[in-house]
Scaffold this active site. Structure first.
Site, PDB file in Angstrom:
ATOM      1  N   ALA A 102      -1.319  -1.174  -1.798  1.00  0.00           N
ATOM      2  CA  ALA A 102      -0.223  -2.128  -1.943  1.00  0.00           C
ATOM      3  C   ALA A 102       0.856  -1.621  -2.906  1.00  0.00           C
ATOM      4  O   ALA A 102       2.051  -1.747  -2.626  1.00  0.00           O
ATOM      5  CB  ALA A 102      -0.780  -3.463  -2.425  1.00  0.00           C
TER       6      ALA A 102
ATOM      7  N   HIS B 218      -8.401  -0.862 -31.797  1.00  0.00           N
ATOM      8  CA  HIS B 218      -9.854  -0.978 -31.932  1.00  0.00           C
ATOM      9  C   HIS B 218     -10.238  -2.434 -32.109  1.00  0.00           C
ATOM     10  O   HIS B 218      -9.571  -3.144 -32.863  1.00  0.00           O
ATOM     11  CB  HIS B 218     -10.318  -0.179 -33.155  1.00  0.00           C
ATOM     12  CG  HIS B 218     -11.776  -0.364 -33.447  1.00  0.00           C
ATOM     13  ND1 HIS B 218     -12.751   0.285 -32.712  1.00  0.00           N
ATOM     14  CD2 HIS B 218     -12.420  -1.160 -34.350  1.00  0.00           C
ATOM     15  CE1 HIS B 218     -13.937  -0.073 -33.169  1.00  0.00           C
ATOM     16  NE2 HIS B 218     -13.778  -0.957 -34.156  1.00  0.00           N
TER      17      HIS B 218
ATOM     18  N   THR C 145       5.516  -2.504   8.890  1.00  0.00           N
ATOM     19  CA  THR C 145       4.562  -3.280   9.702  1.00  0.00           C
ATOM     20  C   THR C 145       3.109  -3.000   9.330  1.00  0.00           C
ATOM     21  O   THR C 145       2.196  -3.554   9.952  1.00  0.00           O
ATOM     22  CB  THR C 145       4.789  -3.001  11.196  1.00  0.00           C
ATOM     23  OG1 THR C 145       4.840  -1.576  11.387  1.00  0.00           O
ATOM     24  CG2 THR C 145       6.096  -3.622  11.675  1.00  0.00           C
ATOM     25  N   GLY C 146       2.872  -2.134   8.352  1.00  0.00           N
ATOM     26  CA  GLY C 146       1.548  -2.018   7.751  1.00  0.00           C
ATOM     27  C   GLY C 146       0.479  -1.411   8.628  1.00  0.00           C
ATOM     28  O   GLY C 146       0.726  -0.492   9.414  1.00  0.00           O
TER      29      GLY C 146
ATOM     30  N   LEU D 264       4.100 -15.426   4.177  1.00  0.00           N
ATOM     31  CA  LEU D 264       4.571 -14.086   3.824  1.00  0.00           C
ATOM     32  C   LEU D 264       3.479 -13.349   3.044  1.00  0.00           C
ATOM     33  O   LEU D 264       2.466 -13.933   2.658  1.00  0.00           O
ATOM     34  CB  LEU D 264       5.836 -14.215   2.978  1.00  0.00           C
ATOM     35  CG  LEU D 264       7.011 -14.901   3.700  1.00  0.00           C
ATOM     36  CD1 LEU D 264       8.063 -15.369   2.698  1.00  0.00           C
ATOM     37  CD2 LEU D 264       7.635 -13.953   4.726  1.00  0.00           C
TER      38      LEU D 264
ATOM     39  N   LEU E  19     -17.355  -1.054   0.047  1.00  0.00           N
ATOM     40  CA  LEU E  19     -18.133  -1.257  -1.188  1.00  0.00           C
ATOM     41  C   LEU E  19     -17.730  -2.542  -1.910  1.00  0.00           C
ATOM     42  O   LEU E  19     -18.562  -3.221  -2.502  1.00  0.00           O
ATOM     43  CB  LEU E  19     -17.979  -0.049  -2.117  1.00  0.00           C
ATOM     44  CG  LEU E  19     -18.519   1.273  -1.551  1.00  0.00           C
ATOM     45  CD1 LEU E  19     -18.372   2.393  -2.571  1.00  0.00           C
ATOM     46  CD2 LEU E  19     -19.971   1.151  -1.098  1.00  0.00           C
ATOM     47  N   GLU E  20     -16.434  -2.883  -1.841  1.00  0.00           N
ATOM     48  CA  GLU E  20     -16.013  -4.141  -2.480  1.00  0.00           C
ATOM     49  C   GLU E  20     -16.628  -5.334  -1.755  1.00  0.00           C
ATOM     50  O   GLU E  20     -17.243  -6.204  -2.378  1.00  0.00           O
ATOM     51  CB  GLU E  20     -14.484  -4.252  -2.490  1.00  0.00           C
ATOM     52  CG  GLU E  20     -13.817  -3.301  -3.479  1.00  0.00           C
ATOM     53  CD  GLU E  20     -12.308  -3.503  -3.566  1.00  0.00           C
ATOM     54  OE1 GLU E  20     -11.772  -4.460  -2.974  1.00  0.00           O
ATOM     55  OE2 GLU E  20     -11.645  -2.692  -4.247  1.00  0.00           O
TER      56      GLU E  20
ATOM     57  N   ASP F  18       1.934   1.251   4.530  1.00  0.00           N
ATOM     58  CA  ASP F  18       0.760   1.746   5.264  1.00  0.00           C
ATOM     59  C   ASP F  18       1.126   2.429   6.580  1.00  0.00           C
ATOM     60  O   ASP F  18       0.321   3.192   7.122  1.00  0.00           O
ATOM     61  CB  ASP F  18      -0.183   0.579   5.605  1.00  0.00           C
ATOM     62  CG  ASP F  18      -1.051   0.160   4.432  1.00  0.00           C
ATOM     63  OD1 ASP F  18      -0.815   0.639   3.309  1.00  0.00           O
ATOM     64  OD2 ASP F  18      -1.973  -0.660   4.653  1.00  0.00           O
TER      65      ASP F  18
ATOM     66  N   ILE G 277     -13.079  -0.548   0.635  1.00  0.00           N
ATOM     67  CA  ILE G 277     -13.187  -1.883   1.235  1.00  0.00           C
ATOM     68  C   ILE G 277     -14.655  -2.224   1.524  1.00  0.00           C
ATOM     69  O   ILE G 277     -15.129  -3.320   1.217  1.00  0.00           O
ATOM     70  CB  ILE G 277     -12.312  -1.982   2.510  1.00  0.00           C
ATOM     71  CG1 ILE G 277     -10.833  -1.922   2.113  1.00  0.00           C
ATOM     72  CG2 ILE G 277     -12.613  -3.265   3.291  1.00  0.00           C
ATOM     73  CD1 ILE G 277      -9.855  -1.948   3.277  1.00  0.00           C
TER      74      ILE G 277
HETATM   75  P1  FAD Z   1       0.944  -5.059   5.421  1.00  0.00           P
HETATM   76  O1  FAD Z   1       0.568  -5.663   4.137  1.00  0.00           O
HETATM   77  O2  FAD Z   1      -0.070  -4.664   6.362  1.00  0.00           O
HETATM   78  O3  FAD Z   1       2.045  -5.986   6.037  1.00  0.00           O
HETATM   79  C1  FAD Z   1       2.591  -5.754   7.296  1.00  0.00           C
HETATM   80  C2  FAD Z   1       3.131  -7.057   7.825  1.00  0.00           C
HETATM   81  O4  FAD Z   1       3.929  -6.786   8.964  1.00  0.00           O
HETATM   82  C3  FAD Z   1       2.053  -8.035   8.292  1.00  0.00           C
HETATM   83  O5  FAD Z   1       2.259  -9.283   7.686  1.00  0.00           O
HETATM   84  C4  FAD Z   1       2.271  -8.128   9.792  1.00  0.00           C
HETATM   85  O6  FAD Z   1       2.000  -9.419  10.322  1.00  0.00           O
HETATM   86  C5  FAD Z   1       3.746  -7.804   9.922  1.00  0.00           C
HETATM   87  N1  FAD Z   1       4.133  -7.248  11.215  1.00  0.00           N
HETATM   88  C6  FAD Z   1       3.566  -6.217  11.886  1.00  0.00           C
HETATM   89  N2  FAD Z   1       4.256  -5.947  13.022  1.00  0.00           N
HETATM   90  C7  FAD Z   1       5.278  -6.839  13.053  1.00  0.00           C
HETATM   91  C8  FAD Z   1       6.351  -7.057  13.958  1.00  0.00           C
HETATM   92  N3  FAD Z   1       6.530  -6.293  15.044  1.00  0.00           N
HETATM   93  N4  FAD Z   1       7.212  -8.054  13.692  1.00  0.00           N
HETATM   94  C9  FAD Z   1       7.071  -8.835  12.587  1.00  0.00           C
HETATM   95  N5  FAD Z   1       6.087  -8.653  11.690  1.00  0.00           N
HETATM   96  C10 FAD Z   1       5.212  -7.665  11.911  1.00  0.00           C
HETATM   97  N6  FAD Z   1      -4.490  -2.272  -1.668  1.00  0.00           N
HETATM   98  C11 FAD Z   1      -4.400  -2.196  -3.002  1.00  0.00           C
HETATM   99  O7  FAD Z   1      -3.480  -1.548  -3.510  1.00  0.00           O
HETATM  100  N7  FAD Z   1      -5.298  -2.834  -3.812  1.00  0.00           N
HETATM  101  C12 FAD Z   1      -6.323  -3.551  -3.314  1.00  0.00           C
HETATM  102  O8  FAD Z   1      -7.107  -4.124  -4.072  1.00  0.00           O
HETATM  103  C13 FAD Z   1      -6.460  -3.640  -1.919  1.00  0.00           C
HETATM  104  N8  FAD Z   1      -7.466  -4.357  -1.376  1.00  0.00           N
HETATM  105  C14 FAD Z   1      -7.543  -4.468  -0.030  1.00  0.00           C
HETATM  106  C15 FAD Z   1      -8.593  -5.208   0.500  1.00  0.00           C
HETATM  107  C16 FAD Z   1      -8.715  -5.361   1.864  1.00  0.00           C
HETATM  108  C17 FAD Z   1      -9.845  -6.179   2.425  1.00  0.00           C
HETATM  109  C18 FAD Z   1      -7.733  -4.763   2.726  1.00  0.00           C
HETATM  110  C19 FAD Z   1      -7.819  -4.949   4.210  1.00  0.00           C
HETATM  111  C20 FAD Z   1      -6.698  -4.024   2.205  1.00  0.00           C
HETATM  112  C21 FAD Z   1      -6.592  -3.860   0.825  1.00  0.00           C
HETATM  113  N9  FAD Z   1      -5.577  -3.098   0.245  1.00  0.00           N
HETATM  114  C22 FAD Z   1      -5.498  -2.985  -1.110  1.00  0.00           C
HETATM  115  C23 FAD Z   1      -4.566  -2.407   1.064  1.00  0.00           C
HETATM  116  C24 FAD Z   1      -3.255  -3.197   1.096  1.00  0.00           C
HETATM  117  O9  FAD Z   1      -3.518  -4.481   1.610  1.00  0.00           O
HETATM  118  C25 FAD Z   1      -2.241  -2.472   1.945  1.00  0.00           C
HETATM  119  O10 FAD Z   1      -2.068  -1.158   1.473  1.00  0.00           O
HETATM  120  C26 FAD Z   1      -0.886  -3.177   1.901  1.00  0.00           C
HETATM  121  O11 FAD Z   1      -0.997  -4.501   2.359  1.00  0.00           O
HETATM  122  C27 FAD Z   1       0.137  -2.424   2.753  1.00  0.00           C
HETATM  123  O12 FAD Z   1       1.358  -3.079   2.705  1.00  0.00           O
HETATM  124  P2  FAD Z   1       2.433  -2.968   3.867  1.00  0.00           P
HETATM  125  O13 FAD Z   1       3.599  -3.746   3.393  1.00  0.00           O
HETATM  126  O14 FAD Z   1       2.624  -1.566   4.250  1.00  0.00           O
HETATM  127  O15 FAD Z   1       1.788  -3.670   5.141  1.00  0.00           O
END
Ligand code: FAD
Ligand code: AMP
Length: 469
Positions: free
Chosen positions: A324, A448, A146-147, A40, A189-190, A316, A187
């Site tokens: 996040a 401080h 689904t992000g 998860l 730059l990190e 997302d 991303i």
């Molecule tokens: P996601 O986290 O993308 O989760 C979506 C989930 O849905 C996934 O597990 C996927 O497998 C699942 N899924 C998709 N379609 C289906 C389906 N049809 N059936 C079942 N499951 C499905 N954000 C920050 O705030 N701080 C940070 O430091 C940061 N660093 C990052 C670094 C990197 C390298 C990356 C790539 C991203 C970073 N982010 C950061 C962004 C952050 O990861 C996302 O904004 C966040 O994960 C979005 O959450 P979400 O729940 O919308 O989707």
């Protein structure tokens, strides 16, 4: 209620989905979360925030051991990088945190259904189970979480070998000689910083005139200079148009925006970091008639409901910054709404942080945005060179900048570059959430010696003079 009937079915277990599921269950709603993967936590826990921060932290210590420890009186003879152990430490963080979400699911009696979910229509979700077979779930409410997924440039395929996405950059098995990063966003730059600290030559190609688009102009310029001082090569006004790979490496071709000439760079690894796109493959949006915008994002109203009743979307996959904490807050607000409570997200006050060294953190409006809107404002700035704790720790790069309304003194935006900016921004977020003025911050007692005193002094500088400058 039969086993297959739920109050809430969440599709996706990232910070949006898993947090929505937990809050829904806490609110007494029978909840299931459908997730393709056995672990998860989504992008954030598996291939995003967490593993990237693990590598940023360890690479930062490694670099500090070489460059800063001697000045603190710590000798580091025989210092060596064990990349495998560093990666194992990162994997441990991911395993522990994804396991933590699984524990919370059990505790809250949320069913994790491992498989790909698709929507049949209001109230019905089908799951193609990862272990074979399928299930159909009845759901009073469906939450799409689904992000997003990595994106590339036209004609450039991320092959996972020479051309990697952020996901590939988290698992490289050796330090590349030369890495070219396409895109100077957070991303790029990190991950560029990680490999620079571990010994790579790193060149960032950014199309715009400065890194970190969307951030305050002054921050972008001075932060770019700081990265260059660290040895990161940054070419702005460079639009990448192609990448050719061979067994030995890759050649990246770009056009310079200024004189439109094509130039190329040879390297070992290319990191594609030009942004992410909403992920909705196989969800059945078209069949159900769920509206998406021109960027492929699901369109929702104020309560996160799509144009189809009973189907919601967060994180997302909808508009707004791909972060996040934004996804999490939307998940909580929606789950509260579904339980008849009042959920709310203030989208004007969402912080963003870049976890480089120094860190960059911001909330609210930039000067550029205020100029464009014709809003009169005052600015107060305070540099970390004048902050006692930063000086003691030898981390004096950066500043705090507070922008307040010229008439009312209400804080409109706070921008920081500094070693602890990611933590420090929380104070500014809280202040803005409560509608604070710069004077409110200036009159608030700050401990401080802490970096946070720079926030108080920047607030003083908005309407009077800071003490230590
Ligand atoms: P996601 O986290 O993308 O989760 C979506 C989930 O849905 C996934 O597990 C996927 O497998 C699942 N899924 C998709 N379609 C289906 C389906 N049809 N059936 C079942 N499951 C499905 N954000 C920050 O705030 N701080 C940070 O430091 C940061 N660093 C990052 C670094 C990197 C390298 C990356 C790539 C991203 C970073 N982010 C950061 C962004 C952050 O990861 C996302 O904004 C966040 O994960 C979005 O959450 P979400 O729940 O919308 O989707
Ligand atoms: P973000 O969307 O914050 O992840 O950042 C992506 C970065 O990639 C932005 O700064 C874009 O300007 C940059 N970018 C997009 N396309 C190109 C390109 N063809 N060449 C170089 N940089 C690009």
């Amino acid at each position: 209620m039969s086993d297959e009937r739920f109050d809430v079915v969440v599709i996706g277990s990232g910070p949006g989905g898993y947090v929505a599921a937990i809050r829904a269950a806490q609110n007494g709603l029978k909840t299931a979360c459908v997730e393709v993967y056995k672990t998860l936590g989504g992008t954030c826990l598996n291939v995003g925030c967490i593993p990237s921060k693990a590598l940023l932290h360890t690479s930062e210590i490694y670099e500090a051991a070489q460059t800063e420890f001697p000045a603190f009186g710590i000798k580091t003879e025989g210092l060596q990088l064990d990349l495998q152990a560093m990666m194992a430490n990162k994997d441990k963080a991911v395993t522990e945190l994804t396991g933590g979400v699984a524990f919370l699911f059990k505790k809250n009696k949320i069913e994790h259904i491992v498989g790909k979910g698709s929507i049949n229509g209001p109230g019905s979700v089908s799951v193609a189970l990862a272990d074979g077979g399928s299930r159909t779930l009845e759901a009073k409410n469906i939450i799409i979480a689904t992000g997003s997924d990595v994106t590339s440039l036209p004609g450039i395929e991320i092959d996972g070998k020479r051309i990697v996405s952020s996901t590939g950059a988290l698992v490289l098995d050796k330090v590349p000689g030369h890495m070219v990063v396409i895109g100077g966003g957070a991303i790029g730059l990190e991950m560029g910083s990680v490999w620079l600290r571990l010994g790579s030559r790193v060149t960032v190609l950014e199309y715009l005139d400065a890194v970190l688009p969307g951030m305050d102009g002054e921050v972008r310029k001075s932060f770019g200079r700081m990265l260059k001082k660290q040895g990161m090569e940054i070419k702005t006004g460079a639009r990448v148009i192609g990448v050719k790979t061979t067994k030995a490496g890759a050649t990246v071709t770009y056009e310079t925006v200024q004189n439109e000439t094509a130039e190329s760079i040879k390297c070992d690894i290319v990191l594609m970091a030009v942004g992410r796109k909403p992920y909705t493959d196989g969800l059945g949006l078209e069949e159900v008639g769920i509206e998406v915008d021109e960027a492929g994002r699901i369109v929702v109203g104020d309560g996160f409901e799509t144009n189809v009743s009973g189907i919601y979307a967060i994180g997302d996959v909808i508009k707004g910054p791909m972060l996040a904490h934004k996804a999490e807050d939307e998940g909580i607000a929606l789950a509260d709404n579904l339980a008849g409570l009042t959920g709310y997200v203030n989208h004007d006050v969402i912080p963003s942080v870049v976890y480089t060294m120094p860190e960059v953190a911001a909330v609210g409006k930039t000067e550029e945005e205020l100029k464009e809107a014709g809003t009169a404002y005052n600015v107060g700035k305070f540099p970390f060179t004048a902050n006692s704790r930063a000086k003691t720790n030898r981390q004096t790069e950066g500043f705090v900048k507070i922008i307040a309304d010229a008439k009312t003194d209400k804080v409109l935006g706070v921008h920081m570059v500094g070693s602890d900016a990611g933590n420090m921004i929380a104070e500014a977020v809280l202040a803005m959430e409560f509608g604070a003025s710069a004077e409110d911050i200036a009159l608030t007692c700050h401990a401080h010696p802490t970096h946070t005193e720079a926030v108080k002094e920047a607030a003083m500088a908005v309407f009077a003079k800071p003490i230590h400058m």
